[in-house]
Every structure is written in structure tokens, then in C-alpha cells.
Design a protein around this motif. Structure first.
Motif, PDB file in Angstrom:
ATOM      1  N   THR A 124       0.841  -1.200   0.000  1.00  0.00           N
ATOM      2  CA  THR A 124       0.000   0.000   0.000  1.00  0.00           C
ATOM      3  C   THR A 124       0.873   1.246   0.000  1.00  0.00           C
ATOM      4  OG1 THR A 124      -1.776  -1.152   1.164  1.00  0.00           O
ATOM      5  CG2 THR A 124      -1.807   1.247   1.254  1.00  0.00           C
ATOM      6  N   VAL A 125       1.944   1.221   0.776  1.00  0.00           N
ATOM      7  CA  VAL A 125       2.881   2.351   0.810  1.00  0.00           C
ATOM      8  C   VAL A 125       3.469   2.560  -0.580  1.00  0.00           C
ATOM      9  CG1 VAL A 125       5.047   3.230   1.785  1.00  0.00           C
ATOM     10  CG2 VAL A 125       3.399   2.020   3.253  1.00  0.00           C
ATOM     11  N   ARG A 126       3.925   1.472  -1.212  1.00  0.00           N
ATOM     12  CA  ARG A 126       4.522   1.586  -2.544  1.00  0.00           C
ATOM     13  C   ARG A 126       3.513   2.126  -3.563  1.00  0.00           C
ATOM     14  NH1 ARG A 126       6.658  -3.420  -0.948  1.00  0.00           N
ATOM     15  NH2 ARG A 126       5.180  -4.582  -2.252  1.00  0.00           N
ATOM     16  N   VAL A 127       2.303   1.567  -3.541  1.00  0.00           N
ATOM     17  CA  VAL A 127       1.270   2.020  -4.484  1.00  0.00           C
ATOM     18  C   VAL A 127       0.982   3.505  -4.274  1.00  0.00           C
ATOM     19  CG1 VAL A 127      -1.188   1.842  -5.058  1.00  0.00           C
ATOM     20  CG2 VAL A 127       0.199  -0.223  -4.895  1.00  0.00           C
ATOM     21  N   ALA A 128       0.799   3.916  -3.022  1.00  0.00           N
ATOM     22  CA  ALA A 128       0.481   5.319  -2.731  1.00  0.00           C
ATOM     23  C   ALA A 128       1.624   6.235  -3.169  1.00  0.00           C
ATOM     24  CB  ALA A 128       0.178   5.496  -1.250  1.00  0.00           C
ATOM     25  N   GLU A 129       2.848   5.883  -2.821  1.00  0.00           N
ATOM     26  CA  GLU A 129       3.989   6.737  -3.187  1.00  0.00           C
ATOM     27  C   GLU A 129       4.165   6.840  -4.698  1.00  0.00           C
ATOM     28  OE1 GLU A 129       6.709   6.157   0.836  1.00  0.00           O
ATOM     29  OE2 GLU A 129       7.251   5.011  -0.963  1.00  0.00           O
ATOM     30  N   GLN A 130       4.052   5.715  -5.400  1.00  0.00           N
ATOM     31  CA  GLN A 130       4.195   5.733  -6.867  1.00  0.00           C
ATOM     32  C   GLN A 130       3.052   6.525  -7.511  1.00  0.00           C
ATOM     33  OE1 GLN A 130       6.666   4.586  -8.876  1.00  0.00           O
ATOM     34  NE2 GLN A 130       7.837   3.972  -7.081  1.00  0.00           N
ATOM     35  N   THR A 131       1.843   6.372  -6.973  1.00  0.00           N
ATOM     36  CA  THR A 131       0.685   7.070  -7.528  1.00  0.00           C
ATOM     37  C   THR A 131       0.802   8.577  -7.297  1.00  0.00           C
ATOM     38  OG1 THR A 131      -0.676   5.107  -7.160  1.00  0.00           O
ATOM     39  CG2 THR A 131      -1.837   7.187  -7.504  1.00  0.00           C
ATOM     40  N   ILE A 132       1.198   8.972  -6.103  1.00  0.00           N
ATOM     41  CA  ILE A 132       1.377  10.397  -5.813  1.00  0.00           C
ATOM     42  C   ILE A 132       2.446  11.001  -6.725  1.00  0.00           C
ATOM     43  CG2 ILE A 132       2.220  12.020  -4.065  1.00  0.00           C
ATOM     44  CD1 ILE A 132       0.789  10.158  -1.977  1.00  0.00           C
ATOM     45  N   ALA A 133       3.560  10.304  -6.890  1.00  0.00           N
ATOM     46  CA  ALA A 133       4.629  10.793  -7.764  1.00  0.00           C
ATOM     47  C   ALA A 133       4.137  10.953  -9.196  1.00  0.00           C
ATOM     48  CB  ALA A 133       5.832   9.853  -7.701  1.00  0.00           C
ATOM     49  N   ALA A 134       3.367   9.977  -9.681  1.00  0.00           N
ATOM     50  CA  ALA A 134       2.834  10.063 -11.049  1.00  0.00           C
ATOM     51  C   ALA A 134       1.833  11.204 -11.186  1.00  0.00           C
ATOM     52  CB  ALA A 134       2.198   8.734 -11.443  1.00  0.00           C
ATOM     53  N   LEU A 135       0.965  11.371 -10.181  1.00  0.00           N
ATOM     54  CA  LEU A 135       0.007  12.480 -10.212  1.00  0.00           C
ATOM     55  C   LEU A 135       0.725  13.823 -10.211  1.00  0.00           C
ATOM     56  CD1 LEU A 135      -2.718  11.168  -7.755  1.00  0.00           C
ATOM     57  CD2 LEU A 135      -3.136  11.917 -10.113  1.00  0.00           C
ATOM     58  N   ASP A 136       1.710  13.972  -9.329  1.00  0.00           N
ATOM     59  CA  ASP A 136       2.438  15.237  -9.229  1.00  0.00           C
ATOM     60  C   ASP A 136       3.222  15.549 -10.497  1.00  0.00           C
ATOM     61  OD1 ASP A 136       1.361  15.478  -6.704  1.00  0.00           O
ATOM     62  OD2 ASP A 136       3.249  15.019  -5.646  1.00  0.00           O
ATOM     63  N   ALA A 137       3.656  14.507 -11.217  1.00  0.00           N
ATOM     64  CA  ALA A 137       4.390  14.691 -12.470  1.00  0.00           C
ATOM     65  C   ALA A 137       3.460  14.816 -13.671  1.00  0.00           C
ATOM     66  CB  ALA A 137       5.360  13.530 -12.675  1.00  0.00           C
ATOM     67  N   GLY A 138       2.152  14.647 -13.452  1.00  0.00           N
ATOM     68  CA  GLY A 138       1.201  14.684 -14.562  1.00  0.00           C
ATOM     69  C   GLY A 138       1.351  13.492 -15.483  1.00  0.00           C
ATOM     70  N   ALA A 139       1.794  12.380 -14.947  1.00  0.00           N
ATOM     71  CA  ALA A 139       2.079  11.189 -15.750  1.00  0.00           C
ATOM     72  C   ALA A 139       1.179  10.026 -15.365  1.00  0.00           C
ATOM     73  CB  ALA A 139       3.547  10.800 -15.591  1.00  0.00           C
ATOM     74  N   VAL A 140      -0.105  10.276 -15.251  1.00  0.00           N
ATOM     75  CA  VAL A 140      -1.042   9.212 -14.894  1.00  0.00           C
ATOM     76  C   VAL A 140      -1.871   8.827 -16.110  1.00  0.00           C
ATOM     77  CG1 VAL A 140      -1.188   9.822 -12.461  1.00  0.00           C
ATOM     78  CG2 VAL A 140      -2.796  10.847 -14.066  1.00  0.00           C
ATOM     79  N   PRO A 141      -2.375   7.608 -16.149  1.00  0.00           N
ATOM     80  CA  PRO A 141      -2.201   6.564 -15.149  1.00  0.00           C
ATOM     81  C   PRO A 141      -0.837   5.902 -15.279  1.00  0.00           C
ATOM     82  CG  PRO A 141      -3.558   5.725 -16.918  1.00  0.00           C
ATOM     83  CD  PRO A 141      -3.273   7.172 -17.224  1.00  0.00           C
ATOM     84  N   VAL A 142      -0.412   5.308 -14.176  1.00  0.00           N
ATOM     85  CA  VAL A 142       0.845   4.578 -14.128  1.00  0.00           C
ATOM     86  C   VAL A 142       0.515   3.103 -13.916  1.00  0.00           C
ATOM     87  CG1 VAL A 142       1.156   4.978 -11.655  1.00  0.00           C
ATOM     88  CG2 VAL A 142       3.141   4.504 -13.072  1.00  0.00           C
ATOM     89  N   TYR A 143       1.291   2.235 -14.566  1.00  0.00           N
ATOM     90  CA  TYR A 143       1.127   0.793 -14.377  1.00  0.00           C
ATOM     91  C   TYR A 143       2.210   0.302 -13.426  1.00  0.00           C
ATOM     92  CZ  TYR A 143       1.127  -4.208 -15.009  1.00  0.00           C
ATOM     93  OH  TYR A 143       1.094  -5.554 -14.763  1.00  0.00           O
ATOM     94  N   LEU A 144       1.786  -0.488 -12.421  1.00  0.00           N
ATOM     95  CA  LEU A 144       2.696  -1.010 -11.411  1.00  0.00           C
ATOM     96  C   LEU A 144       2.496  -2.512 -11.248  1.00  0.00           C
ATOM     97  CD1 LEU A 144       1.866   1.723  -8.750  1.00  0.00           C
ATOM     98  CD2 LEU A 144       3.852   1.715 -10.286  1.00  0.00           C
ATOM     99  N   GLU A 145       3.483  -3.170 -10.706  1.00  0.00           N
ATOM    100  CA  GLU A 145       3.366  -4.567 -10.307  1.00  0.00           C
ATOM    101  C   GLU A 145       3.828  -4.653  -8.866  1.00  0.00           C
ATOM    102  OE1 GLU A 145       5.184  -7.198 -13.182  1.00  0.00           O
ATOM    103  OE2 GLU A 145       3.681  -6.655 -14.682  1.00  0.00           O
TER     104      GLU A 145
END
Length: 192
Positions: free
Chosen positions: A163-184
Motif C-alpha cells: 500500500t505504501v509503494r502504491v500510494a507513493e508511486q501514484t502520488i509521484a505520477a500524479l504530481d508529475a502529470g504522468a497518470v495513469p501509471v502501471y505497477l506490479e
């Protein structure tokens, strides 16, 4: 014929697939019968929809759940024949008593099997909730014990690692304007 289940240890300890057909099922050899057979026999994957809700300070809303120790993003399992977007809006209404609005799909993360759960696909939406509703959250007591606004330190102290990883990666992508992001498993994948 449709897959009805599995008969464990049917013959010499070998499992057997149980097939069945109702008189109202499509006739054998038809396209509809083939589609019904595939729908009953192909793998399915659990889908989860969660919301990333941030306040004006950038803190993330986390739910302290009744049924598991790690805190989690608000949301839940997508019901059959329900879209992930509709599911996250429904879950926020049911569990927190708020009317949410989706700004965008922010992340999709494949989650490996974890603590007895099969693998799943997680859809994380960037969601906004009116400020007056956030001050008057009505918890669904059978699922949510409390809600907390968390910064990165709080998040890491109370949420599961994924959950920490998902939240941090999602916040970083949102702040960079690079959403959606695909994660594993909450990480950017390597396609080697």
C-alpha cells in the motif's frame, strides 16, 4: 456444458472437473453455448478499486479497518458486473458516507498472492471529496474503525508495504502529470 465445480480426489486422488447443463442453457454447438463454457472455465481475477484522497497539505486519507491490522486506502472489491470506477464511488458512499468525484484513473497495479488471497488487479483513482463531507464522515462500523490523514511517515508506519509503494508511486505520477501509471506489486515493472 458449464463448469460447475471440482470433485476433489475423484479417482485415485485425482480431481475431476464437474460439468453441467440446464435445459434453459444455450444449445450445444452454438456460439452462445461456447461463450457460456468459456465464461465458466476461463480464469477470473479479483478486481479492487481504491481512492487516493489528499487534503490541501498533501496528506493521504487512510482507513483503519476492522478486519485487518494494516491501514489501507478507502475502497474495496469490485462487484460482479460493476466497473472499478463505479465500485470506488460506491465504496466511499457506503463506508464513509461521502459523495466522491473521480478526477482520473491514477494507477493500475497487479498484486501478487498475499496472506491467503489470490492475486488481484488494483485500480487506484484520484478522487476528490467536498471538504464539508470530509469533516462529517460517517463510518460503516462493520468495516471501518477510524480514518486518518497520513503523511509519508504515518503511511509507512501503519499501512502494508505494498500500500505504501502504491500510494507513493501514484502520488509521484500524479504530481508529475504522468497518470495513469502501471505497477506490479506497487513497483514500476521491468519488462525483461
Amino acid at each position: 456444458m458449464r463448469v460447475e465445480g471440482v470433485l476433489r480426489g475423484y479417482r485415485d486422488g485425482v480431481d475431476a472437473v464437474v460439468l453441467g447443463r440446464l435445459s434453459t442453457d444455450p444449445g450445444p454447438g452454438t456460439r452462445d453455448a461456447f461463450t457460456a463454457w468459456l465464461n465458466s472455465s476461463l480464469p477470473t481475477k479479483r478486481a479492487i478499486a481504491q481512492a487516493l484522497v489528499r487534503d490541501e497539505s498533501g496528506r493521504v486519507l487512510l482507513c483503519e479497518l476492522v478486519y485487518k491490522q494494516p491501514w489501507d486506502l478507502p475502497g474495496g472489491v469490485v462487484d460482479p458486473a460493476e466497473s472499478p470506477a463505479h465500485a470506488v464511488i460506491r465504496e466511499l458512499r457506503e463506508e464513509l458516507g461521502v459523495t466522491a468525484r473521480i478526477r482520473s484513473l491514477a494507477a493500475v497495479s497487479w498484486l501478487p498472492a498475499w496472506r491467503g488471497w489470490d492475486d488481484a488487479t488494483l485500480f487506484v483513482f484520484d478522487v476528490t471529496v467536498p471538504a464539508e463531507q470530509l469533516g462529517a464522515i460517517r463510518l460503516q462500523p462493520r468495516e471501518i474503525r477510524a480514518v486518518h490523514w497520513c503523511d509519508t511517515t504515518d503511511l509507512a508506519a501503519h499501512a502494508a508495504d505494498y500500500t505504501v509503494r502504491v500510494a507513493e508511486q501514484t502520488i509521484a505520477a500524479l504530481d508529475a502529470g504522468a497518470v495513469p501509471v502501471y505497477l506490479e506489486d506497487g513497483r514500476p515493472p521491468t519488462f525483461d
